[in-house]
Design a protein around this motif. Structure first.
Motif, PDB file in Angstrom:
ATOM      1  N   PHE A 225      54.285  76.571  39.573  1.00  0.00           N
ATOM      2  CA  PHE A 225      53.793  75.556  40.499  1.00  0.00           C
ATOM      3  C   PHE A 225      52.656  76.073  41.361  1.00  0.00           C
ATOM      4  O   PHE A 225      51.748  75.316  41.707  1.00  0.00           O
ATOM      5  CB  PHE A 225      54.934  75.024  41.369  1.00  0.00           C
ATOM      6  CG  PHE A 225      55.830  74.072  40.654  1.00  0.00           C
ATOM      7  CD1 PHE A 225      55.363  72.843  40.235  1.00  0.00           C
ATOM      8  CD2 PHE A 225      57.148  74.395  40.378  1.00  0.00           C
ATOM      9  CE1 PHE A 225      56.179  71.949  39.570  1.00  0.00           C
ATOM     10  CE2 PHE A 225      57.974  73.511  39.712  1.00  0.00           C
ATOM     11  CZ  PHE A 225      57.494  72.284  39.308  1.00  0.00           C
ATOM     12  N   LEU A 226      52.678  77.339  41.719  1.00  0.00           N
ATOM     13  CA  LEU A 226      51.557  77.894  42.479  1.00  0.00           C
ATOM     14  C   LEU A 226      50.278  77.882  41.649  1.00  0.00           C
ATOM     15  O   LEU A 226      49.197  77.569  42.168  1.00  0.00           O
ATOM     16  CB  LEU A 226      51.867  79.321  42.929  1.00  0.00           C
ATOM     17  CG  LEU A 226      52.641  79.455  44.222  1.00  0.00           C
ATOM     18  CD1 LEU A 226      52.885  80.924  44.545  1.00  0.00           C
ATOM     19  CD2 LEU A 226      51.908  78.800  45.369  1.00  0.00           C
ATOM     20  N   ILE A 227      50.379  78.217  40.380  1.00  0.00           N
ATOM     21  CA  ILE A 227      49.208  78.165  39.501  1.00  0.00           C
ATOM     22  C   ILE A 227      48.677  76.742  39.424  1.00  0.00           C
ATOM     23  O   ILE A 227      47.457  76.512  39.499  1.00  0.00           O
ATOM     24  CB  ILE A 227      49.570  78.719  38.102  1.00  0.00           C
ATOM     25  CG1 ILE A 227      49.804  80.219  38.179  1.00  0.00           C
ATOM     26  CG2 ILE A 227      48.472  78.384  37.086  1.00  0.00           C
ATOM     27  CD1 ILE A 227      50.423  80.816  36.929  1.00  0.00           C
ATOM     28  N   GLN A 228      49.581  75.777  39.294  1.00  0.00           N
ATOM     29  CA  GLN A 228      49.153  74.376  39.252  1.00  0.00           C
ATOM     30  C   GLN A 228      48.500  73.952  40.563  1.00  0.00           C
ATOM     31  O   GLN A 228      47.520  73.200  40.560  1.00  0.00           O
ATOM     32  CB  GLN A 228      50.341  73.461  38.938  1.00  0.00           C
ATOM     33  CG  GLN A 228      50.933  73.671  37.568  1.00  0.00           C
ATOM     34  CD  GLN A 228      49.925  73.401  36.468  1.00  0.00           C
ATOM     35  OE1 GLN A 228      49.216  72.407  36.475  1.00  0.00           O
ATOM     36  NE2 GLN A 228      49.854  74.314  35.520  1.00  0.00           N
ATOM     37  N   ALA A 229      49.021  74.432  41.678  1.00  0.00           N
ATOM     38  CA  ALA A 229      48.438  74.084  42.978  1.00  0.00           C
ATOM     39  C   ALA A 229      47.043  74.694  43.120  1.00  0.00           C
ATOM     40  O   ALA A 229      46.114  74.021  43.587  1.00  0.00           O
ATOM     41  CB  ALA A 229      49.344  74.561  44.110  1.00  0.00           C
ATOM     42  N   PHE A 230      46.880  75.941  42.715  1.00  0.00           N
ATOM     43  CA  PHE A 230      45.568  76.576  42.802  1.00  0.00           C
ATOM     44  C   PHE A 230      44.556  75.937  41.860  1.00  0.00           C
ATOM     45  O   PHE A 230      43.359  75.940  42.135  1.00  0.00           O
ATOM     46  CB  PHE A 230      45.666  78.076  42.521  1.00  0.00           C
ATOM     47  CG  PHE A 230      46.252  78.852  43.668  1.00  0.00           C
ATOM     48  CD1 PHE A 230      45.769  78.708  44.953  1.00  0.00           C
ATOM     49  CD2 PHE A 230      47.294  79.733  43.453  1.00  0.00           C
ATOM     50  CE1 PHE A 230      46.314  79.413  46.008  1.00  0.00           C
ATOM     51  CE2 PHE A 230      47.844  80.445  44.497  1.00  0.00           C
ATOM     52  CZ  PHE A 230      47.349  80.282  45.785  1.00  0.00           C
ATOM     53  N   ARG A 231      45.031  75.389  40.756  1.00  0.00           N
ATOM     54  CA  ARG A 231      44.150  74.702  39.821  1.00  0.00           C
ATOM     55  C   ARG A 231      43.840  73.276  40.268  1.00  0.00           C
ATOM     56  O   ARG A 231      43.025  72.598  39.656  1.00  0.00           O
ATOM     57  CB  ARG A 231      44.774  74.685  38.429  1.00  0.00           C
ATOM     58  CG  ARG A 231      44.868  76.080  37.826  1.00  0.00           C
ATOM     59  CD  ARG A 231      45.611  76.092  36.531  1.00  0.00           C
ATOM     60  NE  ARG A 231      44.807  75.428  35.501  1.00  0.00           N
ATOM     61  CZ  ARG A 231      45.273  75.110  34.311  1.00  0.00           C
ATOM     62  NH1 ARG A 231      46.527  75.367  33.995  1.00  0.00           N
ATOM     63  NH2 ARG A 231      44.496  74.522  33.423  1.00  0.00           N
ATOM     64  N   GLY A 232      44.498  72.809  41.321  1.00  0.00           N
ATOM     65  CA  GLY A 232      44.242  71.482  41.861  1.00  0.00           C
ATOM     66  C   GLY A 232      44.873  70.368  41.056  1.00  0.00           C
ATOM     67  O   GLY A 232      44.398  69.235  41.084  1.00  0.00           O
ATOM     68  N   ARG A 233      45.958  70.648  40.364  1.00  0.00           N
ATOM     69  CA  ARG A 233      46.624  69.655  39.523  1.00  0.00           C
ATOM     70  C   ARG A 233      47.785  69.013  40.280  1.00  0.00           C
ATOM     71  O   ARG A 233      48.492  69.672  41.016  1.00  0.00           O
ATOM     72  CB  ARG A 233      47.174  70.315  38.260  1.00  0.00           C
ATOM     73  CG  ARG A 233      46.148  71.057  37.463  1.00  0.00           C
ATOM     74  CD  ARG A 233      45.635  70.188  36.332  1.00  0.00           C
ATOM     75  NE  ARG A 233      44.517  70.797  35.658  1.00  0.00           N
ATOM     76  CZ  ARG A 233      44.605  71.420  34.505  1.00  0.00           C
ATOM     77  NH1 ARG A 233      45.777  71.566  33.922  1.00  0.00           N
ATOM     78  NH2 ARG A 233      43.523  71.901  33.941  1.00  0.00           N
ATOM     79  N   ALA A 234      47.990  67.747  40.029  1.00  0.00           N
ATOM     80  CA  ALA A 234      49.137  67.031  40.602  1.00  0.00           C
ATOM     81  C   ALA A 234      50.361  67.273  39.726  1.00  0.00           C
ATOM     82  O   ALA A 234      50.257  67.775  38.611  1.00  0.00           O
ATOM     83  CB  ALA A 234      48.834  65.537  40.690  1.00  0.00           C
ATOM     84  N   MET A 235      51.519  66.895  40.231  1.00  0.00           N
ATOM     85  CA  MET A 235      52.755  67.027  39.452  1.00  0.00           C
ATOM     86  C   MET A 235      52.754  66.071  38.285  1.00  0.00           C
ATOM     87  O   MET A 235      52.301  64.944  38.398  1.00  0.00           O
ATOM     88  CB  MET A 235      53.970  66.749  40.329  1.00  0.00           C
ATOM     89  CG  MET A 235      54.539  67.975  40.957  1.00  0.00           C
ATOM     90  SD  MET A 235      56.099  67.624  41.763  1.00  0.00           S
ATOM     91  CE  MET A 235      57.172  67.414  40.390  1.00  0.00           C
TER      92      MET A 235
END
Length: 121
Positions: A20-30
Motif C-alpha cells: 500500500f505504501l508503494i501504491q500511495a507513492f505512485r499516486g494510485r487509488a485503491m
C-alpha cells in the motif's frame, strides 16, 4: 493464541503495508485487489479471534481479560474500517490510510501476545 497464526498475521500485514505504501507513492487509488488483500487479512484476524475465544472458553485464557478483549476487538475491526475509509478516499491517501493500519496491526498482535502470556513478555 496460536503463535504461527500470530506470526502469519504480522507478516501478511507488513507485506500489505509495503504494497500500500508503494501504491500511495505512485499516486494510485485503491482498487479491488487491495480490497481482496484486506479481506484476507481480516479473515486471518477473525480466525485468531475465534481460536482465542475457544481457548479462553477452555480455561486457557489471558489474565487480563478485559484488556485482551479490547485489543482483540481493535485488531478485528481495524481492517474493514480502514478498507472502507481507504476505498472512499479516491486519492493517493486511500492506500496510505490502509498502510498505516497495516503497520498498526503487528503492534497490536504483539500486545495481544503479551497480555495472553505475561510471563513471556
Amino acid at each position: 493464541m496460536i503463535g504461527w497464526l500470530t506470526t502469519t498475521i504480522e507478516a501478511v500485514s507488513l507485506v500489505m503495508a509495503a504494497w500500500f505504501l508503494i501504491q500511495a507513492f505512485r499516486g494510485r487509488a485503491m482498487m479491488v485487489p487491495h480490497l481482496v488483500g484486506m479481506a484476507v487479512l481480516w479473515l486471518l484476524t477473525i480466525g485468531q479471534a475465534a481460536v482465542s475465544a475457544v481457548m479462553a472458553a477452555g480455561g486457557d485464557g489471558p489474565e487480563e481479560g478485559v484488556t485482551f478483549i479490547g485489543y482483540l476487538a481493535t485488531v478485528v475491526l481495524l481492517p474493514p474500517a480502514c478498507a472502507v475509509w481507504g476505498f472512499m478516499e479516491r486519492s493517493r491517501w486511500g492506500p496510505a490510510v490502509i498502510a498505516l493500519a497495516c503497520f498498526i496491526i503487528p503492534v497490536l498482535m504483539v500486545r495481544l501476545e503479551q497480555t495472553w502470556s505475561p510471563a513471556l513478555a
